[in-house]
Motif scaffolding. Structure first.
Motif, short mmCIF file in Angstrom:
data_model
loop_
_atom_site.label_atom_id
_atom_site.label_comp_id
_atom_site.label_asym_id
_atom_site.label_seq_id
_atom_site.Cartn_x
_atom_site.Cartn_y
_atom_site.Cartn_z
N GLU A 385 0.84 -1.20 0.00
CA GLU A 385 0.00 0.00 0.00
C GLU A 385 0.87 1.26 0.00
O GLU A 385 0.59 2.22 -0.72
CB GLU A 385 -0.93 0.01 1.21
N THR A 386 1.95 1.23 0.76
CA THR A 386 2.87 2.36 0.80
C THR A 386 3.47 2.62 -0.57
O THR A 386 3.53 3.77 -1.04
CB THR A 386 4.00 2.08 1.80
N ARG A 389 1.00 4.25 -2.98
CA ARG A 389 0.81 5.68 -2.70
C ARG A 389 1.99 6.49 -3.25
O ARG A 389 1.80 7.59 -3.81
CB ARG A 389 0.67 5.92 -1.19
N THR A 392 1.68 6.76 -7.05
CA THR A 392 0.61 7.66 -7.50
C THR A 392 1.03 9.11 -7.43
O THR A 392 0.90 9.87 -8.42
CB THR A 392 -0.64 7.44 -6.62
N HIS A 393 1.56 9.55 -6.31
CA HIS A 393 1.88 10.97 -6.14
C HIS A 393 3.14 11.37 -6.91
O HIS A 393 3.21 12.48 -7.46
CB HIS A 393 2.03 11.30 -4.65
N GLU A 410 0.83 15.76 -0.13
CA GLU A 410 -0.30 14.83 -0.21
C GLU A 410 0.15 13.39 0.05
O GLU A 410 -0.57 12.61 0.67
CB GLU A 410 -0.97 14.95 -1.58
N LEU A 411 1.35 13.05 -0.41
CA LEU A 411 1.89 11.72 -0.15
C LEU A 411 2.07 11.52 1.35
O LEU A 411 1.70 10.47 1.90
CB LEU A 411 3.23 11.53 -0.87
N ASP A 414 -1.21 10.86 3.00
CA ASP A 414 -1.69 9.51 2.71
C ASP A 414 -0.94 8.46 3.52
O ASP A 414 -1.53 7.52 4.06
CB ASP A 414 -1.53 9.20 1.22
N LYS A 417 -1.98 7.86 7.04
CA LYS A 417 -3.25 7.17 7.23
C LYS A 417 -3.10 5.65 7.23
O LYS A 417 -4.03 4.94 7.61
CB LYS A 417 -4.23 7.57 6.10
#
Length: 421
Positions: A385-386, A389, A392-393, A410-411, A414, A417
């Motif tokens: 998951e890390t 993320r 994506t960014h 934003e990274l 995320d 979370k």
């Protein structure tokens, strides 16, 4: 070594999961297990592309240890399918898998979930290993695996066009004028939206003195140093020293571009050396390229570490035999086999300057320098998951959808979370 990881190949993994279905308590050779944790055990590996592991390594162990033979269970080549089979085995608390050759990024997750055993470092030649390789096998300060192979990236460059390789990003960018004079791209790595982008992005961030996580586990990716690292890549696309076509590059795309004379500099894994020197229609640069450690903001950069750790299942009934096998796999003789026959990079430091090995693999001393400055990818339980993320960014920043500062902010939000356990 390549780093390829899809989001989740559940359907494709069903074939490999058949290996572990209904296997709780059904380890081959259980009847021979000793009360002290000795006896025949299983060794789980990804696909052996060399075809030589059994004959060069396992047969030797089995001959010397007839009462604790290793039986190889070979999983598919896909990292996702491998992980799916291994995780299902762990979740079933099955003792079918004793020793597992695990990608370095899985070690923290498996340790955090209690699936693998802590390893006593006194039984392993830790002081003789690359410190960075040892770090990939640690979680919260404890050792959870025996590093058996390492991997790091190199900078390939056209030695027929430049007199010496760049040692900093500024040097590299200055040399891009030579690429322009020869109507070629300057620099490329792997920038498609996949695991390779996580590798390249964390490499750049670490090479500027930044980090994704701090030593205390806190998210630190929204720092000025991390921004400076990512800016090297973002500005490359903006200013043109990274060709626009590189946004689709994975390892093989980048290798082919370099071999076809389309790039002055290439960031890639050592496997490129033998292919680029082979000549033929796919390579016009045989004998025309050199290798160097990756450059960074102020000197040698920080390659992202790859490789495999041998980990011990918490559910194994043959723990003592596996621990003995770990020491065997880290012996100088077996580590030489990793290089000479299995085409892997060793974890024993001295082998990187061994005259015979260097004559056959001249990149080894250069790779050693890079590995001494290397760093693991984020050592967190929820690594997949890390990584998604990060991809994506960072991809949004490289493609101009957001500026670097916004992408990292934003990274960071995320990543905070994602559960820590």
């Amino acid at each position: 070594m390549k780093f390829t990881r899809a989001a989740c190949a559940v359907a494709a993994s069903l074939a490999s999961v058949a290996l572990v279905a209904g296997c709780s308590g059904s380890t081959p050779g259980d009847s021979a297990a000793g009360a002290d944790g000795t006896g025949p055990f299983t060794l789980v590996i990804g696909k052996d592309t060399s075809g030589k592991l059994q004959s060069k390594v396992i047969d030797l162990w089995n001959k010397e240890h007839p009462d604790a033979k290793a039986k190889v269970i070979e999983l598919p080549a896909s990292a996702d399918e491998q992980r799916a089979a291994i995780v299902q085995n762990f979740q079933a608390h099955s003792d079918r898998f004793d020793a597992i050759s695990a990608d370095v990024v899985w070690t923290s997750e498996f340790a955090a979930r209690g699936w693998i055993q802590k390893i006593d470092p006194s039984g392993l030649p830790i002081k003789d290993m690359l410190p960075a390789a040892v770090k990939t096998a640690q979680y919260k300060g404890d050792l959870y695996g025996a590093p058996i192979t390492s991997a790091g990236a190199l900078l390939f460059y056209r030695k027929d066009l430049i007199s010496k390789p760049p040692t900093t990003w500024k040097d590299l960018i200055d040399d891009c004028r030579i690429a322009k004079q020869h109507n070629m791209g300057c620099y490329a790595g792997q920038f498609a939206k996949y695991e390779g982008l996580t590798v390249n992005a964390t490499e750049a961030i670490n090479s500027a003195g930044g980090s994704v996580y701090g030593s205390d586990g806190s998210v630190t990716v929204d720092s000025p140093q991390a921004k400076a690292g990512l800016d090297f890549l973002v500005n490359g696309f903006k200013q043109g020293y990274i060709p626009k076509s590189a946004i689709t590059y994975q390892e093989e795309d980048a290798r082919r571009a370099f071999q076809q004379g389309k790039l002055l500099f290439l960031r890639n894994w050592p496997y490129v050396y033998s292919l680029a020197n082979a000549g033929g229609s796919d390579s016009v640069i045989k004998g025309k390229f050199g290798m160097a450690p990756l450059p960074g903001a102020n000197g040698v950069g920080s390659t992202t570490l790859g490789g495999n750790n041998l980990v011990l299942s918490s559910y194994s009934k043959h723990k003592k035999s596996v621990e003995q096998f770990m020491a065997f796999m880290e012996s100088p003789a077996v580590q030489r086999v990793e290089v000479e026959d299995l085409s892997n990079s060793p974890v024993l430091t001295d082998l990187y300057t061994d005259k015979k090995l260097v004559a056959e693999n001249p990149y080894l001393p250069i790779l050693k320098e890079g590995l001494l400055h290397g760093a693991p990818r984020p050592q967190v339980p929820a690594y997949d998951e890390t990584s998604l993320r990060i991809q994506t960014h960072v991809y949004d920043a490289l493609t101009g959808k957001k500026d670097t500062a916004a992408a990292l902010k934003e990274l960071a939000a995320d990543l905070r979370k994602i559960p820590a356990n």
